[in-house]
Write a protein that holds these residues in place. Structure first.
Motif, PDB file in Angstrom:
ATOM      1  N   MET A  76       0.966  -1.437   0.009  1.00  0.00           N
ATOM      2  CA  MET A  76       0.378  -0.219   0.165  1.00  0.00           C
ATOM      3  C   MET A  76       0.383   1.471  -0.050  1.00  0.00           C
ATOM      4  O   MET A  76       0.070   2.357  -0.775  1.00  0.00           O
ATOM      5  N   ALA A  77       2.461   1.024   0.931  1.00  0.00           N
ATOM      6  CA  ALA A  77       3.204   2.275   0.822  1.00  0.00           C
ATOM      7  C   ALA A  77       3.277   2.760  -0.353  1.00  0.00           C
ATOM      8  O   ALA A  77       3.597   3.791  -1.033  1.00  0.00           O
ATOM      9  N   GLU A  78       3.668   1.614  -1.190  1.00  0.00           N
ATOM     10  CA  GLU A  78       4.238   1.483  -2.768  1.00  0.00           C
ATOM     11  C   GLU A  78       3.089   2.361  -3.890  1.00  0.00           C
ATOM     12  O   GLU A  78       4.093   3.095  -4.069  1.00  0.00           O
ATOM     13  N   THR A  79       2.605   1.814  -3.563  1.00  0.00           N
ATOM     14  CA  THR A  79       1.338   2.337  -4.316  1.00  0.00           C
ATOM     15  C   THR A  79       1.258   3.739  -3.898  1.00  0.00           C
ATOM     16  O   THR A  79       1.012   4.262  -5.074  1.00  0.00           O
ATOM     17  N   GLU A  80       0.862   3.737  -2.950  1.00  0.00           N
ATOM     18  CA  GLU A  80       0.751   5.785  -2.697  1.00  0.00           C
ATOM     19  C   GLU A  80       2.247   6.801  -3.077  1.00  0.00           C
ATOM     20  O   GLU A  80       1.723   7.347  -3.858  1.00  0.00           O
ATOM     21  N   ASN A  81       3.229   5.999  -3.087  1.00  0.00           N
ATOM     22  CA  ASN A  81       3.862   6.403  -3.502  1.00  0.00           C
ATOM     23  C   ASN A  81       4.102   6.564  -4.641  1.00  0.00           C
ATOM     24  O   ASN A  81       4.541   7.733  -5.378  1.00  0.00           O
ATOM     25  N   ILE A  82       3.826   5.772  -5.710  1.00  0.00           N
ATOM     26  CA  ILE A  82       3.751   5.754  -7.174  1.00  0.00           C
ATOM     27  C   ILE A  82       2.890   6.778  -7.669  1.00  0.00           C
ATOM     28  O   ILE A  82       3.013   7.370  -8.457  1.00  0.00           O
ATOM     29  N   ARG A  83       1.538   6.850  -6.486  1.00  0.00           N
ATOM     30  CA  ARG A  83       0.547   7.833  -6.791  1.00  0.00           C
ATOM     31  C   ARG A  83       1.448   9.427  -6.666  1.00  0.00           C
ATOM     32  O   ARG A  83       0.543   9.800  -7.777  1.00  0.00           O
ATOM     33  N   ARG A  84       1.887   9.577  -5.975  1.00  0.00           N
ATOM     34  CA  ARG A  84       2.255  10.632  -5.571  1.00  0.00           C
ATOM     35  C   ARG A  84       3.080  11.257  -6.606  1.00  0.00           C
ATOM     36  O   ARG A  84       3.242  12.324  -6.728  1.00  0.00           O
ATOM     37  N   ARG A  85       4.449  10.249  -7.140  1.00  0.00           N
ATOM     38  CA  ARG A  85       5.416  10.288  -7.727  1.00  0.00           C
ATOM     39  C   ARG A  85       4.655  10.793  -9.570  1.00  0.00           C
ATOM     40  O   ARG A  85       4.835  12.073 -10.240  1.00  0.00           O
ATOM     41  N   THR A  86       3.712   9.845  -9.664  1.00  0.00           N
ATOM     42  CA  THR A  86       2.679   9.554 -10.597  1.00  0.00           C
ATOM     43  C   THR A  86       2.227  11.981 -11.276  1.00  0.00           C
ATOM     44  O   THR A  86       2.440  12.254 -12.033  1.00  0.00           O
ATOM     45  N   GLN A  87       1.327  11.695 -10.228  1.00  0.00           N
ATOM     46  CA  GLN A  87       1.008  12.903  -9.542  1.00  0.00           C
ATOM     47  C   GLN A  87       1.882  14.670  -9.816  1.00  0.00           C
ATOM     48  O   GLN A  87       1.698  15.230 -10.946  1.00  0.00           O
ATOM     49  N   ARG A  88       2.741  14.414  -9.158  1.00  0.00           N
ATOM     50  CA  ARG A  88       3.765  15.864  -8.900  1.00  0.00           C
ATOM     51  C   ARG A  88       4.569  15.800 -10.496  1.00  0.00           C
ATOM     52  O   ARG A  88       5.086  17.048 -11.389  1.00  0.00           O
ATOM     53  N   GLU A  89       4.743  14.468 -11.128  1.00  0.00           N
ATOM     54  CA  GLU A  89       5.252  14.444 -12.651  1.00  0.00           C
ATOM     55  C   GLU A  89       3.999  14.979 -13.735  1.00  0.00           C
ATOM     56  O   GLU A  89       4.865  16.056 -14.288  1.00  0.00           O
ATOM     57  N   ARG A  90       3.118  14.768 -13.257  1.00  0.00           N
ATOM     58  CA  ARG A  90       1.980  15.541 -14.677  1.00  0.00           C
ATOM     59  C   ARG A  90       1.977  17.315 -13.529  1.00  0.00           C
ATOM     60  O   ARG A  90       1.529  17.426 -14.632  1.00  0.00           O
ATOM     61  N   GLU A  91       1.950  17.292 -12.041  1.00  0.00           N
ATOM     62  CA  GLU A  91       2.134  19.449 -12.754  1.00  0.00           C
ATOM     63  C   GLU A  91       3.462  19.425 -13.448  1.00  0.00           C
ATOM     64  O   GLU A  91       3.255  20.668 -13.089  1.00  0.00           O
ATOM     65  N   ASP A  92       4.157  19.006 -12.810  1.00  0.00           N
ATOM     66  CA  ASP A  92       4.944  19.603 -13.252  1.00  0.00           C
ATOM     67  C   ASP A  92       5.537  19.388 -15.361  1.00  0.00           C
ATOM     68  O   ASP A  92       5.672  20.218 -15.706  1.00  0.00           O
TER      69      ASP A  92
END
Length: 240
Positions: A76-92
């Protein structure tokens, strides 16, 4: 003859024959005598019997549950990290998508600034046509700077600031004893950044020498005067 046959058939069996039938019945295996009812599964008891006396089946199950829970939490933690990383890359990606276009527009801003510097205010005041042309260029530059500001594109003009290699590019050094060494004394080309990302460093000239050099020159005579003292390891006159 027929009657004799009937009598023989109706004659009871001998005791020896009866005993033979009983022995045959007793000789049958226990499985043949058991009814067809389902048997009890004893595999679990066999597995429990295989454990040593010190091993508790409940403790083993609790340990397995804890291990599975830990694996679940990590997943679950790895999935949350991937979600946040994807969101940050999308915003950038959305924030800095216009970087190539903005870098091309920086040349336009530079040319407008050069056009204003090439025509002095005195010349514009003397010639009405030149004055109107200069005013038009000035208004165009102002509008372009407003667009840059609206899209978080800010110029970097570090005149009088300390040299910062992250945002400034030193092109040459100028002797200026009135300012500390490394101070920006001339801006050749303004830099720009989009949000917090550098688009182009500012090209500057920095001071050389300054108060630091003067302080070093003042401290040098004091060091020379102390050179007359005996240095460690030198011969000392102890006759006195």
């Amino acid at each position: 003859m027929a009657q004799d046959k009937e009598q023989k058939q109706a004659k009871p069996e001998s005791p020896e024959a009866a005993n033979g039938d009983a022995q045959e019945t007793a000789a049958q295996s226990p499985e043949d005598q058991v009814s067809e009812e389902p048997l009890v599964d004893l595999s679990g008891l066999d597995a429990a019997a295989a454990l040593s006396p010190d091993e508790d089946p409940v403790a083993l199950l609790e340990g397995e549950v804890a291990s599975l829970k830990d694996q679940l939490l990590r997943a679950m933690a790895e999935t949350e990290n991937i979600r946040r990383r994807t969101q940050r890359e999308r915003e950038d990606t959305l924030k800095y998508a216009a970087v190539p276009v903005v870098r091309d527009l920086l040349g336009v801003a530079d040319n407008l600034q050069r056009a204003l510097e090439s025509v002095s205010e005195e010349l514009a005041a003397e010639n009405e046509a030149v004055g109107n042309l200069r005013l038009g260029v000035q208004m165009t530059q102002k509008e372009l700077m407003s667009v840059f500001e609206r899209h978080q594109i800010r110029p970097i003009t570090p005149l009088g600031e300390k040299l910062d290699p992250h945002f400034h590019e030193a092109m040459f050094e100028i002797e200026d004893p009135e300012k500390p060494a490394g101070t920006v004394v001339q801006v050749i080309q303004a830099g720009y950044r989009l949000h917090d990302r550098l688009l182009r460093p500012a090209r500057v000239g920095i001071s050389k020498g300054g108060p630091k050099k003067a302080a070093a020159e003042e401290a040098a005579p004091a060091e020379d005067s102390g050179s007359e003292d005996a240095s460690p390891g030198s011969t000392v006159d102890t006759s006195a």
